[in-house]
Design an enzyme around this catalytic site. Structure first.
Site, PDB file in Angstrom:
ATOM      1  N   LYS A 204       1.050  15.042   6.204  1.00 56.88           N
ATOM      2  CA  LYS A 204       1.319  14.311   4.960  1.00 56.88           C
ATOM      3  C   LYS A 204       2.824  14.334   4.729  1.00 56.88           C
ATOM      4  O   LYS A 204       3.424  15.404   4.587  1.00 56.88           O
ATOM      5  CB  LYS A 204       0.586  14.942   3.785  1.00 56.88           C
ATOM      6  CG  LYS A 204       0.776  14.179   2.485  1.00 56.88           C
ATOM      7  CD  LYS A 204      -0.041  14.787   1.361  1.00 56.88           C
ATOM      8  CE  LYS A 204       0.129  14.026   0.067  1.00 56.88           C
ATOM      9  NZ  LYS A 204      -0.664  14.624  -1.035  1.00 56.88           N
ATOM     10  N   ARG A 214       0.441   8.097  -8.049  1.00 52.54           N
ATOM     11  CA  ARG A 214       0.838   9.067  -9.060  1.00 52.54           C
ATOM     12  C   ARG A 214       0.697   8.483 -10.463  1.00 52.54           C
ATOM     13  O   ARG A 214       0.364   9.203 -11.409  1.00 52.54           O
ATOM     14  CB  ARG A 214       2.261   9.552  -8.780  1.00 52.54           C
ATOM     15  CG  ARG A 214       2.328  10.414  -7.521  1.00 52.54           C
ATOM     16  CD  ARG A 214       3.747  10.767  -7.118  1.00 52.54           C
ATOM     17  NE  ARG A 214       3.727  11.559  -5.876  1.00 52.54           N
ATOM     18  CZ  ARG A 214       4.793  11.761  -5.110  1.00 52.54           C
ATOM     19  NH1 ARG A 214       5.968  11.260  -5.463  1.00 52.54           N
ATOM     20  NH2 ARG A 214       4.699  12.478  -3.996  1.00 52.54           N
ATOM     21  N   LYS A 228       8.828  16.273  -3.374  1.00 56.37           N
ATOM     22  CA  LYS A 228       7.950  17.256  -2.735  1.00 56.37           C
ATOM     23  C   LYS A 228       8.399  17.566  -1.308  1.00 56.37           C
ATOM     24  O   LYS A 228       7.604  17.961  -0.468  1.00 56.37           O
ATOM     25  CB  LYS A 228       6.502  16.741  -2.760  1.00 56.37           C
ATOM     26  CG  LYS A 228       6.011  16.454  -4.179  1.00 56.37           C
ATOM     27  CD  LYS A 228       4.542  16.066  -4.235  1.00 56.37           C
ATOM     28  CE  LYS A 228       4.103  15.829  -5.672  1.00 56.37           C
ATOM     29  NZ  LYS A 228       2.651  15.566  -5.802  1.00 56.37           N
ATOM     30  N   GLU A 244       1.709  20.682  13.082  1.00 63.43           N
ATOM     31  CA  GLU A 244       0.907  20.860  11.862  1.00 63.43           C
ATOM     32  C   GLU A 244      -0.580  20.641  12.147  1.00 63.43           C
ATOM     33  O   GLU A 244      -1.440  21.417  11.713  1.00 63.43           O
ATOM     34  CB  GLU A 244       1.374  19.893  10.779  1.00 63.43           C
ATOM     35  CG  GLU A 244       2.684  20.253  10.119  1.00 63.43           C
ATOM     36  CD  GLU A 244       2.522  21.296   9.020  1.00 63.43           C
ATOM     37  OE1 GLU A 244       1.431  21.887   8.904  1.00 63.43           O
ATOM     38  OE2 GLU A 244       3.500  21.524   8.286  1.00 63.43           O
ATOM     39  N   LYS A 259      -0.866  10.677   6.616  1.00 61.95           N
ATOM     40  CA  LYS A 259      -0.603   9.959   5.367  1.00 61.95           C
ATOM     41  C   LYS A 259       0.903   9.885   5.149  1.00 61.95           C
ATOM     42  O   LYS A 259       1.570  10.911   5.250  1.00 61.95           O
ATOM     43  CB  LYS A 259      -1.282  10.704   4.206  1.00 61.95           C
ATOM     44  CG  LYS A 259      -1.137  10.038   2.858  1.00 61.95           C
ATOM     45  CD  LYS A 259      -1.815  10.861   1.753  1.00 61.95           C
ATOM     46  CE  LYS A 259      -1.677  10.175   0.407  1.00 61.95           C
ATOM     47  NZ  LYS A 259      -2.248  10.984  -0.690  1.00 61.95           N
ATOM     48  N   SER A 285      -1.357   3.972  -1.729  1.00 60.09           N
ATOM     49  CA  SER A 285      -1.229   3.074  -2.880  1.00 60.09           C
ATOM     50  C   SER A 285      -0.061   2.103  -2.740  1.00 60.09           C
ATOM     51  O   SER A 285      -0.169   0.934  -3.130  1.00 60.09           O
ATOM     52  CB  SER A 285      -1.072   3.900  -4.156  1.00 60.09           C
ATOM     53  OG  SER A 285       0.058   4.757  -4.075  1.00 60.09           O
ATOM     54  N   TYR A 324      -8.083   1.363  -0.421  1.00 64.00           N
ATOM     55  CA  TYR A 324      -8.545   0.768  -1.677  1.00 64.00           C
ATOM     56  C   TYR A 324      -9.179  -0.596  -1.430  1.00 64.00           C
ATOM     57  O   TYR A 324      -9.824  -1.149  -2.325  1.00 64.00           O
ATOM     58  CB  TYR A 324      -7.372   0.664  -2.654  1.00 64.00           C
ATOM     59  CG  TYR A 324      -6.746   2.005  -2.926  1.00 64.00           C
ATOM     60  CD1 TYR A 324      -7.327   2.896  -3.814  1.00 64.00           C
ATOM     61  CD2 TYR A 324      -5.589   2.408  -2.246  1.00 64.00           C
ATOM     62  CE1 TYR A 324      -6.765   4.158  -4.036  1.00 64.00           C
ATOM     63  CE2 TYR A 324      -5.026   3.655  -2.457  1.00 64.00           C
ATOM     64  CZ  TYR A 324      -5.627   4.528  -3.352  1.00 64.00           C
ATOM     65  OH  TYR A 324      -5.082   5.770  -3.569  1.00 64.00           O
TER      66      TYR A 324
END
Length: 335
Positions: A204, A214, A228, A244, A259, A285, A324
């Site tokens: 991610k 968000r 982040k 990872e 992602k 999104s 979505y």
């Protein structure tokens, strides 16, 4: 002599196989079906509530009663799973995110009711603290404002266990804390929840494509101008993503996630090709919002382009896509 130097024009005309629909279908390398789709949904507390997400046209936050109605169509369309994301009331947010593991919380109640209504529908829950923290970060902050890894993992353990005990089929840690997959797997085994699957958001990235999400879950205001990047991955790296993913698999992940999606298809392909494990990607999104903006302006053929965008994931090697567009795509594929 290589295969490519041996095949020469005009004895080889690649357009021959493209001439008719039947031959194009026979040599098609990738396929897209409703079984490849996971539908991300936003759930609200209350009854009869339906709120538009301004930055995501046609996406709504739904109270559980309305979500159950929408989920019924997803089941009928052959979509195998939905991914549940809560919209948490501001009064329930705190520095330590205690609401995340409330057995009577919004996610836990939603899981129980969705599984009661549709036992065959896979329910995936997001294991992360940003919807629950007053500061919008995915973890517990230390005195310097740094996300404390091990303290955060302690809370994630409680959250994941509460989801599994409510009946979630898959818990999906999306927080990017070190060691959380092994810790969650250990507690699930300890509690005899052997068949609760873990979908690890292993790669991610600290991406700017997450803005509309968000807004949808109400963490953007809390996060403010902070980012982040101290725990999500640098968008410049792909070797690190393999590291990872390998770590999460060694700790007990059943499947892994990359992602965002389309801007990171090279990472999807590397993970699938090099590690050969169930690999998923999230058409996030920001990707959705950009597509919808172009569709609404008439700049792109909406139905054709959304299906093409999803086929790109399959060509790259993804086993499934969180999107979505899931219900819209499934309707088109049924035609």
């Amino acid at each position: 002599m290589s295969l490519f130097t041996a095949r020469q024009y005009p004895s080889t005309r690649l357009r021959r196989m493209r001439k008719d629909d039947f031959s194009r279908r026979l040599m098609r390398e990738s396929t897209l079906t409703p079984s490849d789709l996971i539908w991300p949904v936003f759930v609200l507390d209350g009854q009869g509530r339906r709120e538009a997400v301004p930055s995501m046209s046609d996406v709504e936050r739904l109270s559980l009663d309305l979500l159950i109605d929408e989920a019924r169509e997803a089941v009928e369309l052959g979509i195998p799973a939905l991914a549940l994301f809560p919209v948490v009331d501001a009064s329930l947010k705190s520095e330590l995110a205690e609401e995340a593991y409330n057995a009577s919380g919004l996610v836990q109640r939603s899981v129980r009711e969705l599984k009661a209504a549709f036992p065959e529908l896979g329910i995936i829950t997001d294991v992360a603290l940003d919807p629950y923290t007053s500061h919008g970060q995915d973890g517990i902050l230390d005195e310097h404002g740094y996300v404390h890894n091990d303290r955060t993992v302690e809370t994630l353990l409680k959250q994941a266990l509460s989801h599994a005990e409510a009946g979630a089929d898959v818990v999906a840690p999306s927080d990017m804390m070190d060691g959380r997959i092994g810790a969650i797997r250990a507690v699930l085994e300890q509690e005899q929840l052997h068949n609760t699957r873990i979908m690890a958001y292993s790669a991610k990235y600290a991406s700017r494509y997450y803005g509309p999400f968000r807004d949808a879950v109400g963490s953007a205001t809390n996060l403010g101008k902070a980012d982040k990047s101290t725990y999500q991955m640098d968008p410049a790296n792909s070797d690190e993503a393999l590291h990872e993913v390998a770590l999460d698999l060694s700790e007990g992940a059943d499947m892994v996630m990359v992602k965002p999606g389309m801007p990171y298809l090279d990472v999807v392909q590397r993970v699938k090709r090099e590690l050969k494990v169930p690999t998923f990607a999230y058409q996030v999104s920001g990707e959705y919002a950009m597509h919808m903006a172009a569709f609404e302006q008439g700049w792109l053929d909406a139905d054709a382009v959304l299906l093409e965008s999803l086929m790109c994931f399959k060509r790259a090697g993804a086993d499934g896509v969180l999107t979505y567009f899931a219900k819209r795509a499934a309707r088109l594929l049924a035609q």
